[in-house]
Structure formats: C-alpha cells, structure tokens
Design a protein around this motif. Structure first.
Motif, short mmCIF file in Angstrom:
data_model
loop_
_atom_site.label_atom_id
_atom_site.label_comp_id
_atom_site.label_asym_id
_atom_site.label_seq_id
_atom_site.Cartn_x
_atom_site.Cartn_y
_atom_site.Cartn_z
N PHE A 56 31.20 54.13 160.68
CA PHE A 56 30.62 52.88 160.19
C PHE A 56 29.27 53.12 159.55
O PHE A 56 28.94 52.54 158.52
N VAL A 74 28.16 52.10 155.73
CA VAL A 74 27.00 51.30 155.35
C VAL A 74 26.13 52.07 154.36
O VAL A 74 25.62 51.50 153.38
N GLN A 105 27.66 51.83 151.01
CA GLN A 105 27.43 50.49 150.47
C GLN A 105 26.02 50.39 149.88
O GLN A 105 25.82 49.84 148.79
N THR A 108 23.99 49.01 164.50
CA THR A 108 25.00 48.67 163.50
C THR A 108 24.78 47.27 162.95
O THR A 108 25.00 47.01 161.76
N TRP A 164 21.74 47.60 160.49
CA TRP A 164 22.14 48.25 159.24
C TRP A 164 22.90 47.27 158.36
O TRP A 164 22.74 47.24 157.14
N SER A 165 23.75 46.46 158.99
CA SER A 165 24.52 45.48 158.24
C SER A 165 23.64 44.42 157.61
O SER A 165 23.90 43.96 156.48
N ARG A 204 25.23 42.00 154.75
CA ARG A 204 26.57 41.71 155.26
C ARG A 204 26.53 41.67 156.78
O ARG A 204 26.84 42.67 157.44
N LEU A 242 27.33 41.54 160.61
CA LEU A 242 28.55 42.06 161.23
C LEU A 242 29.60 40.98 161.44
O LEU A 242 30.80 41.26 161.32
N GLN A 249 31.76 40.83 158.51
CA GLN A 249 32.63 42.00 158.40
C GLN A 249 33.76 41.93 159.41
O GLN A 249 34.90 42.31 159.10
N GLY A 254 25.29 41.26 166.38
CA GLY A 254 26.16 41.11 165.22
C GLY A 254 26.66 39.72 164.96
O GLY A 254 27.13 39.42 163.86
#
Length: 676
Positions: A29, A33, A36, A525, A528-529, A534, A536, A539, A608
């Motif tokens: 993941f 990212v 992306q 995570t 980072w999203s 975006r 989580l 996603q 998230g």
C-alpha cells in the motif's frame, strides 16, 4: 536529542530506507501511495517568470485555504489578559492569554528586553513537539537568547499542546486521534495553527513596544512546519526560519508525521518547494540537521530549497539561505546562533546574517511559565475536541431537512456527488486481472483481483447451490479469512446468505506492521492517504465496489439481494458503500462508530474513517445512512467517538435524522436500530 521531545511518536519512524523489493513485499500500500504521488506531481515545473509565479502564488493560496477550511471572515477581539510575570537579568517575562477565535484562548509568554530604544523587532517562537511546549527548556533557550539580543519575543502554545491539551498537565500530544476530531468539520490542525499564528502576529502588532513592520517567526520540527506555513501565508512576517522541518511532501510518504503537519490533498496541487517559495522574498532561512530523519533530511530539504531559491531569483539575488548543521533533530546552540544572525540582518537590518553567539541562558522550571499552574485552568477551557464538536453541531444545525420526496431526491443526488468529492473521487476502472481458486470441496472460492492497477486484493466467498443472496462482510480488524470463518459469518449463513469476506487495502494481510501510532491503529496509512487527497474511507468504499465487479465478472451477474455488512470500524465503510452503490440492496452496521461528533478524542476507531470536510459538505454518519433510503438499513449496536458503547436510547438519538428520512418515504420499518 533530549528525552523531552515527543518525536519518537512520528519523526523517527523511517520506512523509506528499505530496498524496493522489501517494500513491495511488505508494504504494497505504501508503494501504491508513492506511485500515486509521483503521478500527481509528474508534470511539476517551476515558474519561469515573475508573472507566472504571481499567478501560481494566488492559486496556491486558494488551494491552501480550501485544504485548511476557510479562515473566519472577521477576526474576533483578542481580549488579551496578563496573568502575571517576573523579572530576570536583561528581560522580563509576561504570562499572556488572548483569544484566537470566539471562546478559544491561546496561552503565551512574552519576553521583553530591558530598556528598549524605540520600537523593537519581534520574533514569534512556535514550539514543535517538545513535550513542555512553550515551557520546555529547549524552547525557552531560544526565547531567552532572542530577548537578550534585543528582540521582543512571543512564545505560544499550539492548539492541543502545552497548557492547551485535553488534560491540564503538560506533556500531552495533540496529534493522532485528538487532531483527527477536526477533520470531519474541514478544519485540519495544520490550518488552525496557521490562523492562530496570524492572531499571534496580530497580538504582537498590538504591543506598543513592537515595530509592526519587523516581525519574524521560527520553530523546529512541527514548529518548523508551523513556521513555514505561517511565513508562506502571512506576508506581515519579514523573516522566516524553519528548522529541522523542511523536506518534501513525498518524503512524508516514507515516514510517520504528526497530524498537525498534514495538509489534506496537498500533493494534488503542489510540493513543498513552492510553499517555501511563498516566503522566498521575505528573509527565508532553512536550517537542516545532518542526522535528521529522512523526511527532514538534508537531501530532501535541498530539493525544496532549490525550488524556493529559483523563485527568489525571479525577483532578486541572495535573499534566502540554507544552513546545514552537524546535528540530530534539535533546536540547539548552533541553530539558535544561526537564527540570531539571520533575524538580526532582516529585522534589525544589521550585519551580514552570520551567526551571533548565544548570550548567557538560564531556563526556568517549566511550571514557572504557566498561565494556569497546576490544576488551575478553567474546567470549561476549549480543547481541540470541544472546538471540533462545537463546530460540528453548528454545521449540522444549519442543515435543512427535506420536506417531501421530491426535495429529498434532489438533495440526495447533490449529497451523493459531494460525498464522492470529499472521499477523493473514484479512480478510473481498469482490468481486474481476476484470479479464482475453488476449494477441493467446491463450496468456496478464493478471489484475487486488482482494485486499482498494481494494488491487488483478496476475498473468500461461499459457493452456494442456489445463489441469490450475497452478504459482503468487511472487518478492518480481523481480515478476510477470519471474518469468513467468524461467528457473524455463521449467523449470516444460517439466515440464508452466501458470505463473501473482503480484505480491504492496508488492513489484514496488507496492513503495515508499523502503522499504529498512539491510539490510531492505521495512523500512517491514513495520513499518507490524506496527503494524496484520497481518505482511506473512500479507498475502502472503492474496494467494496470492486469486489462486486469481480463477482459479476466471474459469475456473469450479481445476486438479486446484496447485503453489505461491516463490523466495528467497517460499519462506516458498509454504510458509505451502500449510500453510493445501488447494487447493494441492504446494509448492516455492527458495533460501529455512530457519530463523528465527540467532545473527547476518538478512541476505539480508525483514523482512516476521518474524511476532511464530510460534516460540512454531507453531514454526520446518520446523514450518510439517510442516502441509502428506501433500502433497508440496520444499525446493530454502536459506539460514541470516545469509544463508549451506546445504549439503545443514545444510539437511536444519533440516527434521528436517518429515521426522519425513512418516515418521509413511508418506509420507517426498513430502518432498524437495535441494541447488541
């Protein structure tokens, strides 16, 4: 570095220094990212002319305000109060309180040189993640040194830190699930800090001792980020010295950082170099340490500094400087001395900017500097969660309820569009690269598919003799195999459902083993999203849509009755997926978060789930659930934001607005709120 520094939570969590093959094997993941982010900034080019930079500058400011949420149109009165003080050799200290927003108070210390000759240049010192905040000896040292060298100093506690924590003792960390309470109302901590530091400049300019045209700002670590953004946005600041904080946004995708440093969606519109460039004409000096963490490393800082330097050359030569000091992450004596010299050049207009030696510095016992010693802070003092909850209730109270079916249908269409937008939008559909393996007994299948290019997911599903009812079971804590074998799955089968359990990205077998920071199990995570715009939750909702696509591709069609059911934090995923996908015919949320609104830090849930601006643009979880009507919705137990199990009355209250929509559509019986 001193043990007082709270950087162990986030600064030193380095995951970007592994080999590419190791990252691909263990952190798919994270690699996704990063790719992306690379795509988002692939066409990044520096401004070639002053006119081009002027246009970009305006665009950057607009994007930043959108990411941070709007600043108040009218500033409230500061209503400053002096709560005491004391005299020291060469300067005095005042304990100051002033209002940044209505009812929100900033604690501060002013260090005032003795016998000033005319109005003084001033420095706003912001503290970073030293546990004592403005009271910490590391922060005190640069304040005392600055005052002894003839600067008026204002040292402030950031929202949620120092004397402004949820609790009254010093040492509280304002990140992870405390700062997360701000995201749903669209006011992330990074933006609140920029606005509050503007109010600190307002206060400095109100002091008769201060020259309002000679004010600078400095800080290290998280305070260095505050410095960069304050200097970028507030053009009254004439000298800007971020220390041990400058790198690149993409470097943050190789580390953990504090929520106060996250600008949601920043990589969709810029990189850090252009943010620095906003201050490039106003005495910018970046200080880096040779032994710092990757995201603040000399190499990463050089990338952003080069961009800012190119911007400065569009207007003049020699206006900015990159100082590199042999040191770990700190704000130590060589860094202080470099700052004194640079501030002297740009605010006193003396010297050439070379370092000036430290005067004699004797820090105070931290308690001496407190505006509210011990337990004396008022019990109703506005903390981060209290502010977020008040703002959330205000936003929800402004929402108008539909009066008939036609107005609801029109509103639903708009609200669904807004929900997709705050979730970050949908990626383009791509080939799924479907791989299916049937069990020897012929009763189940393991499915692998690409939810997005290069992001592979897995699911386990039943193969019933008479397909017709399919339950998509999502569980962020157990993972697909455990969820497929769980008691909840067995109950569903007893009710006649074929169960498909999905392993969502960044969870289960795909989880980052170092993801947890403090009370946030998915801290890194989720952050980072946010950087790539975006969240989580969006996603994860896309992953639910894609498992339906995968089953349809494998079987040629979908069953006529599809239940999305989420346990724990995944209940919000199931509700949101059903709100946006009509193929889902009914939904259940089991023991999940019932509302984003909380007066306390989040507990027992996931970072998230926190979507910037969701309450502002769409509403609370109850409003998301309303978008599912008239399809059946079942809420089986729930928790408050603080992680407390709600009784049936409290749970029903949280979904009052959902019930009104179901009643409006004459399907009240299809909404069931049940205790567990």
């Amino acid at each position: 570095m001193s043990g007082r520094v709270i950087v162990s939570l986030f600064v030193l969590v380095l995951v970007g220094q592994r080999s590419a093959s190791s990252q691909q094997a263990h952190l798919p993941f994270q690699e996704f990212v990063k790719q992306q982010a690379l795509q988002l900034r692939a066409n990044d080019q520096p401004a070639a002319t002053a006119d081009e930079w002027a246009r970009r500058r305006q665009s950057l400011r607009e994007h930043l305000i959108k990411a941070w949420g709007p600043f108040p149109e009218v500033d409230c009165d500061l209503e400053p109060r002096q709560l005491g003080g004391f005299q020291r050799d060469g300067y005095r200290v005042e304990k100051i309180l002033f209002q940044t927003r209505p009812g929100v108070w900033m604690t501060a210390n002013a260090y005032i040189p003795d016998q000033p000759k005319g109005r003084l240049p001033a420095i706003l010192h912001v503290h970073g993640h030293w546990s004592g905040a403005k009271q910490d000896p590391v922060v005190q040292s640069r304040c005392i040194g600055s005052a002894k060298l003839g600067f008026f100093v204002l040292s402030v506690d950031a929202f949620g830190a120092g004397e402004r924590g949820v609790g009254k003792p010093l040492g509280e960390y304002h990140g992870e699930l405390t700062a997360a309470t701000l995201l749903p109302v669209g006011l992330p901590l990074s933006g609140l800090q920029v606005y509050e530091n503007q109010r600190a400049v307002d206060y400095l300019r109100s002091r008769p001792e201060v020259d309002p045209d000679r004010i600078g700002v400095t800080g290290a670590s998280g305070g260095g980020n505050q410095t960069m953004y304050a200097g970028a946005f507030d053009e009254r600041l004439q000298c800007v010295v971020p220390t041990c904080s400058v790198g690149t946004y993409q470097a943050y995708l190789s580390a953990a950082c504090c929520m106060c440093e996250v600008v949601p969606g920043a990589l969709r519109f810029t990189e850090e170099g252009d943010i620095l460039g906003l201050a490039a004409q106003r005495g910018l000096m970046v200080t880096s340490a040779t032994q710092d963490a990757f995201q603040f490393s000399v190499g990463e800082a050089r990338k952003s500094f080069a961009r800012a330097e190119a911007i400065s050359h569009l207007f003049s030569e020699g206006g900015i400087k990159h100082t590199i000091i042999e040191s770990p992450h700190a704000y130590n004596q060589p860094m202080r001395e470099a700052m004194y010299g640079w501030m002297t050049r740009h605010l006193k207009r003396e010297g050439d900017g070379t370092p000036i030696p430290d005067p004699l510095i004797q820090p105070e016992i931290p308690e001496t500097l407190r505006c509210f010693p011990g337990e004396s802070r008022p019990d109703d003092f506005v903390t981060i969660p209290r502010f977020a909850a008040s703002e959330a209730r205000r936003l929800i109270g402004q929402r108008s309820a539909p009066v008939d079916r036609a107005s609801w249908e029109a509103s639903r269409t708009v609200q669904r569009q807004k929900l997709v937008e705050v979730l970050g939008g949908w990626p383009k559909s791509a080939p799924m690269q479907l791989k299916v393996e049937t069990s020897p007994e012929g009763t189940s299948q393991s499915i692998e598919f690409d939810s997005e290019p290069a992001l592979r997911l897995a699911a386990r599903r039943d193969l019933p003799e008479k397909p017709g009812r399919l339950a998509i079971l999502v569980d962020l804590e157990q993972g697909a195999e455990a969820a497929w074998s769980s008691e909840l799955a067995r109950q569903l089968r007893d009710e006649g459902w074929a169960v498909a359990a999905l392993e969502l990205r960044a969870t289960g077998r795909y989880a980052d083993p170092r993801d947890k920071i403090g009370n946030a199990p998915d801290h890194n995570t989720a952050e980072w999203s946010l950087w790539i715009g975006r969240p989580l939750l969006g996603q994860w909702v896309w992953d639910v849509r894609r498992i339906l696509d995968a089953i349809a591709e494998q079987d040629g069609s979908l069953p006529h009755d599809i239940l999305a059911i989420g346990r724990g934090s995944a209940g919000v995923v199931a509700l949101t997926a059903a709100a946006l996908d009509e193929r889902i015919t009914r939904v259940q949320s089991v023991d999940s978060l019932a509302s984003y609104v909380t007066d306390e830090p989040y507990r027992g849930t996931r970072l998230g789930l926190m979507v910037p601006g969701v309450i502002k643009e769409v509403g609370d979880i109850a409003d998301i659930a309303s978008l599912i009507a008239p399809r059946p919705v079942t809420i089986r137990g729930g928790t408050s934001g603080a992680g407390i199990k709600l009784d049936l009355a409290a749970l029903s209250h949280e979904f009052t607005r959902t019930a009104r929509v179901f009643q409006l559509l004459d399907v009240a019986s299809l909404l069931r709120v049940q205790d567990r």
